[in-house]
Design an enzyme around this catalytic site. Structure first.
Site, PDB file in Angstrom:
ATOM      1  N   SER A 254     -21.566  44.525   9.196  1.00 31.53           N
ATOM      2  CA  SER A 254     -20.365  44.008   8.559  1.00 31.53           C
ATOM      3  C   SER A 254     -19.833  44.995   7.550  1.00 31.53           C
ATOM      4  CB  SER A 254     -20.694  42.705   7.846  1.00 31.53           C
ATOM      5  OG  SER A 254     -21.539  43.005   6.746  1.00 31.53           O
ATOM      6  N   LYS A 255     -18.577  44.758   7.205  1.00 28.31           N
ATOM      7  CA  LYS A 255     -17.863  45.609   6.269  1.00 28.31           C
ATOM      8  C   LYS A 255     -18.532  45.671   4.908  1.00 28.31           C
ATOM      9  CE  LYS A 255     -13.044  45.145   7.012  1.00 28.31           C
ATOM     10  NZ  LYS A 255     -11.838  44.488   6.595  1.00 28.31           N
ATOM     11  N   ARG A 256     -19.183  44.565   4.527  1.00 29.64           N
ATOM     12  CA  ARG A 256     -19.739  44.493   3.188  1.00 29.64           C
ATOM     13  C   ARG A 256     -20.767  45.599   2.917  1.00 29.64           C
ATOM     14  NH1 ARG A 256     -22.071  39.525   3.367  1.00 29.64           N
ATOM     15  NH2 ARG A 256     -20.652  39.057   5.063  1.00 29.64           N
ATOM     16  N   GLY A 258     -20.813  48.692   4.259  1.00 32.58           N
ATOM     17  CA  GLY A 258     -20.365  50.067   4.538  1.00 32.58           C
ATOM     18  C   GLY A 258     -19.212  50.041   5.526  1.00 32.58           C
TER      19      GLY A 258
END
Ligand code: GLU
Length: 478
Positions: A254-256, A258
């Site tokens: 997920s974006k969180r 990286g």
């Protein structure tokens, strides 16, 4: 079997996720190794999720990485779109009429029906099922409606009331599921647009797709797709569902934690060949321990049968390792061209010199920008920094003066690491100094930094005049 044909069928909802890129890559590799073709199809029927510019971003990312498709939309430099191929249009939003026709065929053969249930009724039904702890499912009230109603309606799939859906997934083996677990899926929504399931199956069939290779998140939808193929009386394609991509802590990528957008890596100056190489290994392993593969080699060696079921961890440090390997393979000239966009004001010759010094020290090209600022402007530094921890002010001053005097004798044409090094080395020996007395202040004088490449390397890039100017400045501040 007919000629292999695969497809990448993204919904343009923003950027190209690394997982999406892996799907595209595996489809490409599998098609090419079988002498087949690879289709790009844009699944844009969900107008509510439409993001402006997403198709352009997607196409440009795939093009920058160098993954070519044979059929589908193409963009020129100004992003004017054209379509190439016998099976277009390749935007699902342009095919609404086709899906309605095929949905009508299913209704005519009693495999689908018109449903006029209101949103309120469906909501009520859902609540009742929730209270009884039952999974949400349409109760079949409209199942016998084969006449097109006046007013609002949807078309639903008429899932058989008994039996099992059985299919073989190339990666996961045989999968069996009771029809009781499958909902009477909406095929055409009340706005006349198809749902993913119908559009996907109709297009895969009409476009002659032989192998459906996609992410594991689509596995639960596959039984519905099989029922559709059966309803139409079509042959099934081969299915292969790729393992999930995970963060290092094994949560879903997920974006969180990286960057997950492929374009972010390109923008930072990761090389396309490194991205391709690393992403190819996210779920697939060759028979031996080799790790470095170019695209052509991957086409030869990739093996769908060797794709694992277990999730694959995306580790940016491993990507960095690959990128460093590919950076090392490039000439300074090639790297200077690639680094230009990060240091737009530097001329070609300076860029080549900077790249030569920095290329072994960076993970990706954007780092060059920050790391090499001192080449352009000497940062302000504290005078104490000039004094090596095992030296003193007096010795440092003496040293700097000697450096200035000795280097001044070196001709501009010989201003190279090799000669500079020799002079500094001789200075250490000839004056009974320690290495740190000479190399440390020389380095700080020309870089202004506590950590940097060696003084000789920096001086070569700066040239004689600028180097001596900086040493002079150090003498005046100490
Ligand atoms: N449009 C779907 C997606 O965005 C495609 C799934 C499939 O390949 O069937 O991933």
């Amino acid at each position: 079997m007919s000629r292999v044909k695969t497809r990448f069928a993204p919904s343009p909802t923003g950027y190209l996720h690394i997982g999406g890129f892996r799907t595209a890559l595996y489809n490409y590799l599998f098609a090419k190794q079988n002498g087949g073709s690879f289709v790009l199809r844009i699944e844009d029927t969900d107008q509510t999720r439409e993001v402006k510019g997403a198709v352009e971003a997607l196409i440009s990312t795939l093009q920058k990485i160098g993954l070519n498709w044979d059929e589908g939309p193409f963009a020129d430099k100004t992003f004017k779109m054209t379509e190439k191929g016998q099976n277009g249009p390749y935007f699902q939003s342009k095919r609404a009429k086709i899906y309605r026709e095929y949905a009508q065929k299913l209704v005519s053969s009693n495999k689908a029906y018109f449903c006029t249930c209101s949103a309120e009724r469906l909501e009520q039904l859902r609540k009742e099922q929730e209270a009884k702890k039952l999974p949400p499912k349409y109760d079949g009230l409209c199942r016998e409606n084969t006449q097109k109603p006046i007013g609002k309606f949807v078309i639903r799939l008429k899932v058989p009331t008994s039996g099992e859906v059985v299919f073989n997934d190339s990666i996961r083996g045989e999968i069996k599921i009771s029809v009781n677990e499958i909902d009477d899926q909406v095929l055409i929504k009340s706005d006349g647009f198809p749902t993913y399931h119908l559009a996907n199956v109709v297009d895969d069939h009409l476009m002659g797709i032989t192998h459906v290779i996609r992410g594991e998140e689509w596995l639960p939808s596959t039984p519905k797709h099989i029922l559709l193929y059966q309803g139409f009386g079509w042959n099934l394609p081969v299915f292969a569902h790729l393992p999930l991509l995970l963060n290092k802590d094994r949560s879903k990528l997920s974006k969180r934690q990286g960057d997950v957008a492929t374009e972010d890596y390109l923008n930072k100056g990761y090389l396309p060949e490194a991205i391709i190489n690393y992403v190819a290994l996210l779920g697939w392993h060759p028979k031996d321990d080799r790790e470095l593969f170019g695209l052509k080699q991957l086409v030869k060696e990739f093996d769908l049968k060797r794709v694992q079921k277990a999730g694959a961890i995306f580790d940016v440090e491993k990507l960095n390792w690959f990128n460093c390997e590919y950076l090392k393979k490039k000439s300074n000239k090639e790297l200077a061209i690639l680094a230009k966009r990060f240091l737009p004001r530097a001329d070609e010759a300076t860029l080549q010199k900077i790249v030569k010094v920095e290329k072994e020290r960076i993970n990706y090209l954007e780092e060059i920008c920050e790391r090499s600022q001192y080449f352009f402007n000497l940062p302000n530094y504290k005078q104490e920094l000039l004094v090596f921890k095992k030296s003193d002010k007096e010795t440092t001053l003496k040293s700097l003066k000697l450096i200035l005097e000795n280097l001044n004798k070196l001709r501009e044409g010989k201003w190279k690491v090799k000669h500079l090094h020799k002079i500094l080395e001789q200075m250490v020996k000839g004056n009974n100094l320690a290495n740190g007395d000479v190399f440390w202040p020389a380095r700080v004088a020309v870089s202004g930094l506590a950590k940097s490449p060696s003084p000789e390397e920096i001086m070569e890039v700066l040239g004689k005049t600028e180097s001596l100017k900086r040493i002079q400045k150090a003498i005046s501040v100490i």
